[in-house]
Design a protein around this motif. Structure first.
Motif, PDB file in Angstrom:
ATOM      1  N   ASN A 165       0.800  -1.216   0.000  1.00  7.61           N
ATOM      2  CA  ASN A 165       0.000   0.000   0.000  1.00  7.61           C
ATOM      3  C   ASN A 165       0.838   1.275   0.000  1.00  7.61           C
ATOM      4  O   ASN A 165       1.916   1.325   0.593  1.00  7.61           O
ATOM      5  CB  ASN A 165      -0.946   0.014   1.206  1.00  7.61           C
ATOM      6  N   GLY A 166       0.314   2.300  -0.654  1.00  8.20           N
ATOM      7  CA  GLY A 166       0.944   3.612  -0.656  1.00  8.20           C
ATOM      8  C   GLY A 166       0.561   4.397   0.572  1.00  8.20           C
ATOM      9  O   GLY A 166      -0.156   3.901   1.452  1.00  8.20           O
ATOM     10  N   PRO A 167       0.984   5.666   0.670  1.00  7.44           N
ATOM     11  CA  PRO A 167       0.668   6.504   1.828  1.00  7.44           C
ATOM     12  C   PRO A 167      -0.830   6.684   2.054  1.00  7.44           C
ATOM     13  O   PRO A 167      -1.263   6.941   3.176  1.00  7.44           O
ATOM     14  CB  PRO A 167       1.327   7.848   1.486  1.00  7.44           C
ATOM     15  N   ASP A 168      -1.649   6.555   0.975  1.00  6.03           N
ATOM     16  CA  ASP A 168      -3.091   6.714   1.112  1.00  6.03           C
ATOM     17  C   ASP A 168      -3.788   5.434   1.562  1.00  6.03           C
ATOM     18  O   ASP A 168      -5.009   5.389   1.696  1.00  6.03           O
ATOM     19  CB  ASP A 168      -3.706   7.183  -0.220  1.00  6.03           C
ATOM     20  N   GLY A 169      -3.019   4.369   1.782  1.00  9.71           N
ATOM     21  CA  GLY A 169      -3.593   3.110   2.229  1.00  9.71           C
ATOM     22  C   GLY A 169      -4.139   2.237   1.122  1.00  9.71           C
ATOM     23  O   GLY A 169      -4.686   1.163   1.387  1.00  9.71           O
ATOM     24  N   LYS A 170      -3.999   2.677  -0.135  1.00 10.02           N
ATOM     25  CA  LYS A 170      -4.498   1.910  -1.275  1.00 10.02           C
ATOM     26  C   LYS A 170      -3.351   1.202  -1.996  1.00 10.02           C
ATOM     27  O   LYS A 170      -2.195   1.607  -1.898  1.00 10.02           O
ATOM     28  CB  LYS A 170      -5.238   2.836  -2.243  1.00 10.02           C
ATOM     29  N   TYR A 171      -3.718   0.165  -2.751  1.00  6.04           N
ATOM     30  CA  TYR A 171      -2.712  -0.615  -3.463  1.00  6.04           C
ATOM     31  C   TYR A 171      -1.906   0.258  -4.417  1.00  6.04           C
ATOM     32  O   TYR A 171      -2.450   1.102  -5.131  1.00  6.04           O
ATOM     33  CB  TYR A 171      -3.376  -1.743  -4.260  1.00  6.04           C
ATOM     34  N   SER A 172      -0.585   0.059  -4.405  1.00  2.68           N
ATOM     35  CA  SER A 172       0.309   0.813  -5.294  1.00  2.68           C
ATOM     36  C   SER A 172       1.330  -0.143  -5.888  1.00  2.68           C
ATOM     37  O   SER A 172       2.129  -0.749  -5.148  1.00  2.68           O
ATOM     38  CB  SER A 172       1.017   1.930  -4.523  1.00  2.68           C
ATOM     39  N   PHE A 173       1.320  -0.290  -7.206  1.00  5.88           N
ATOM     40  CA  PHE A 173       2.280  -1.176  -7.863  1.00  5.88           C
ATOM     41  C   PHE A 173       3.713  -0.685  -7.645  1.00  5.88           C
ATOM     42  O   PHE A 173       4.632  -1.484  -7.436  1.00  5.88           O
ATOM     43  CB  PHE A 173       1.990  -1.265  -9.367  1.00  5.88           C
ATOM     44  N   THR A 174       3.907   0.632  -7.684  1.00  7.85           N
ATOM     45  CA  THR A 174       5.250   1.190  -7.484  1.00  7.85           C
ATOM     46  C   THR A 174       5.798   0.812  -6.113  1.00  7.85           C
ATOM     47  O   THR A 174       6.935   0.357  -5.975  1.00  7.85           O
ATOM     48  CB  THR A 174       5.227   2.726  -7.626  1.00  7.85           C
TER      49      THR A 174
END
Length: 435
Positions: free
Chosen positions: A147-156
């Motif tokens: 997860n990214g800083p927003d709590g959502k999935y992030s491929f990066t």
């Protein structure tokens, strides 16, 4: 035992001293800063308290036990739960009480010997509890990785975690000698470089940080009121069941490495008291609980340098690092997915070390007694069961699982006799972390 290069009381030359001490610092560094990173405590204070705790341990053991103390992984979930329930102060109070339990156990061992604690904590209880520690943190590791800083999935972000994980695995499996002892640190460095390339590192805090900076100590009565509740006690204190077993295992392994029975001299009660004192010192200024580190025992085994002066040197350097603002800021700039990638392997290895304990101890799961004890511990611990006696008094998760395991082991018929020669027992597997 191979002949030591430097024995326990030997003093190295100044150049040797610095180099050998830095080796121990690097061996413990990655795992020690990972714990405060995961639970929201200060990495700089974790470094300072690891140094202070190690010096206290060396003094209490009469400078006869060459061991380094770092952050304990066993307390990650309880600290997070305690912080959620009552803030950072609650976690520190709980950590202090856990250290106090060590002191009480040390006093009992001094008076009554150590046989009783081995009866209380056999492998069939400790092994499954260690598995619970690792698997109970699996969601935390995966969430940090994906997860990214927003709590959502992030491929990066997930790619950063996977690169970090791959680098850590490669370093752990393929490197040899001293380098094989620092795969966590190597993985973090590789992951950090990749994170820089894909643009997920924020250097702003590093640029603003001063070279000398006073850490944010967390002091009782100053930063939080001291109020002991049953919730805090039952969250933190039962974890000592696991860490005491880990400590005994480390002392047995260390005894074989240095060729002396450290259980007899200076005594198990002294090393346990040293561990507990380090945990209490840490709690008083805002650091995580402490434990002897398998990584540093590995350094001793490979280098055959057992000098307590080298361990003390590493402790002093760790304390100094804690006051260097640039170092603290650089640690804080490590992206979450980097730590997530490392955690996937570390938490899995914690669980696997519990399995290894069961295998090495030849636990027979054809025996219904063993099957019942381990099954109850695993489901209660991983399932997050909670026993609510009142609104103010409840036991949950790993603590409840450990207590159930101890009770079942004591009351179920057919309890086997423990090995009378502790020095020959295979307990190398009782780590709660890896390098």
């Amino acid at each position: 035992m191979n002949k030591p290069v430097l024995d326990i009381q030997d003093r190295p030359s100044p150049a040797q001293w610095l180099t050998l001490s830095l080796q121990h610092l690097f061996a413990m560094f990655g795992a020690t800063i990972l714990v405060p990173y995961l639970v929201g405590l200060s990495p700089s204070i974790a470094l300072i308290t690891s140094g202070l705790g190690t010096l206290a341990f060396l003094a209490i053991t009469k400078w006869q036990v060459p061991a380094y103390l770092g952050s304990s992984f066993a307390f990650i979930a309880p600290i997070i739960a305690a912080k959620t329930a009552g803030g950072p102060g609650a976690a520190m109070i709980g950590s202090f009480l856990a250290g106090l339990v060590y002191g009480i156990v040390a006093l009992v061992i001094k008076k009554a010997g150590y046989r009783w604690i081995m009866k209380l904590l056999p492998p069939v209880v400790v092994g499954p509890v260690i598995i619970v520690i690792g698997l109970g943190l699996a969601n935390t590791a995966v969430g940090m990785a994906m997860n990214g800083p927003d709590g959502k999935y992030s491929f990066t972000h997930f790619s950063v975690a996977l690169v970090t994980l791959a680098a850590t695995i490669v370093c752990s499996v393929f490197l040899r000698g001293m380098l094989s002892l620092v795969p966590v640190l190597a993985g973090i460095i590789v992951g950090y470089v990749y994170a820089l390339i894909v643009g997920v590192v924020d250097f702003s805090k590093v640029a603003k940080a001063k070279w000398f900076e006073m850490p944010d100590f967390l002091l009782p009565f100053v930063d939080y009121p001291v109020h002991v509740t049953w919730d805090i006690v039952m969250l933190m204190v039962p974890v000592a069941v696991v860490t005491l077993s880990e400590h005994i295992g480390h002392q047995l392994v260390l005894s074989k490495v240095v060729g002396r029975d450290l259980i007899q001299k200076p005594g198990l009660h002294r090393s346990i008291l040293g561990d507990g004192t380090a945990t209490m010192i840490s709690a008083l200024i805002g650091g995580p609980p402490k434990t002897t580190y398998g990584e540093n025992i590995g350094v001793l085994a490979i280098t055959r340098v057992y000098s307590v002066y080298v361990l003390a040197g590493a402790a002093v350097i760790a304390i100094i690092f804690g006051f260097i603002g640039k170092v603290t800021a650089l640690i804080s700039s490590i992206p979450t997915p980097v730590m997530g990638g490392v955690s996937i392997l570390l938490f899995g290895i914690i669980a696997s070390s519990g399995l290894r304990m069961l295998v090495d101890s030849r636990i027979d799961f054809g025996d219904k007694r063993n099957l019942v004890i381990s099954s109850v511990i695993l489901v209660i611990g991983i399932g997050g069961a909670v026993l609510k006696v009142t609104e103010q008094f409840q036991i949950q998760g790993m603590a409840l699982a450990a207590i159930c395991g101890v009770v079942l082991n004591l009351i179920l018929p057919g309890r086997p006799q423990i090995n009378e020669n502790m020095f020959e027992r295979k307990t190398e597997n009782s780590n709660d972390h890896v390098a």
